[in-house]
Design an enzyme around this catalytic site. Sequence first.
Site, short mmCIF file in Angstrom:
data_model
loop_
_atom_site.label_atom_id
_atom_site.label_comp_id
_atom_site.label_asym_id
_atom_site.label_seq_id
_atom_site.Cartn_x
_atom_site.Cartn_y
_atom_site.Cartn_z
N ASP A 15 87.49 -3.01 74.62
CA ASP A 15 86.34 -3.77 74.12
C ASP A 15 86.22 -5.29 74.80
O ASP A 15 86.33 -6.38 74.16
CB ASP A 15 86.79 -4.09 72.51
CG ASP A 15 87.25 -3.17 71.85
OD1 ASP A 15 86.53 -2.05 71.71
OD2 ASP A 15 88.23 -3.12 70.92
N GLU A 222 78.30 -0.36 66.35
CA GLU A 222 79.38 -1.13 66.43
C GLU A 222 79.25 -2.03 67.97
O GLU A 222 78.38 -1.57 68.47
CB GLU A 222 80.71 -0.81 66.08
CG GLU A 222 81.35 0.05 67.21
CD GLU A 222 82.64 0.70 66.82
OE1 GLU A 222 83.08 0.51 65.76
OE2 GLU A 222 83.19 1.54 67.86
#
Length: 322
Positions: A15, A222
């Site tokens: 991420d 997301e």
Amino acid sequence: MADKKPIVTHVFTADPSAHVFNGKLYVYPSHDRETDIKSNDNGDQYDMNDYHVFSMEEVGGPVTDHGVVLKQDDIPWVSKQLWAPDAAAKNGKFYLFFPARDKEGIFRVGVAEGDKPEGPFKADPEPIKGSFSIDPASFVDDDGQAYLYFGGLWGGQLQHWATGQFVTAKDPEPTEGPALSAKVAKLSEDMKSFASEVQDVVIQDEAGKPIDSSDHDRRFFEAAWCHKYNGKYYFSYSTGDTHYLAYAIGDSALGPFTYGGRILEPVLGWTTHHSIAEFKGKWYLFYHDTSISGENHLRCVKIREIVYDEQGKIHLAEPQPK
Ligand code: FUB
């Protein structure tokens, strides 16, 4: 063309949120770790409990691990799961935004402050008031106004907030009608609270129709990110269960955004998550895959150059290996 090497291999990273501060490239990733927790669609296996920060002078050059800059034990409101963070600079201070479950098991977004881009960061004792779900991404516009984008489906709980309140239901992601949207709010001058209502990040097709919830190749799932290129705002995101990184273009940081295409095809592993930043005159995509471990929850961050064509469409500078 061989695939890219991870930026580091001594810890698992995922991420990645990248920013250039003081002429250096900083990467703020999740810090994946081993766990006995069984994998499920809720993402329970992503059981992270601290953050490291990494920096480099050159893409492809040595990477400095600045060590643990914030840990769960030092954040009073958190029960578990320090997921995808982001950072921002404003008025000489640096801010780390991070999602985690509160003591009731509900994902919220917290903020921590530091004097240097590499931390350490001290978390506020409570999450940002009015925040929910996961994957905060900050964007500071040229006029100094900062925005926070956030949201993620399934384990990220966004589907539980369709009414504005947390509602427990088995599988409430809609299957028809407009897709659920990522969220965005203006940040206050001190970066610690929302200075506007939380609003939808609307992604529409070329005809101006919001992307449908059945359109899993294009709907938001997301991993929100916003960057500006050539006066346009680019909102990019993961499509989740179809595993693409996609983008949409708008005239304002608040949208609406018109779907523009895909940045990255599926990588090894279930999740795909990214950021985009300009460094020393080139643009880069920061992303992760599971090439080191073969395990969905043990990921590694990589970097690829991207280019823009004359229409402002994003392309990988080198083709992605199959
Ligand atoms: O790292 C945990 C979660 O996995 C992130 O919050 C999502 O974006 C996905 O990458």
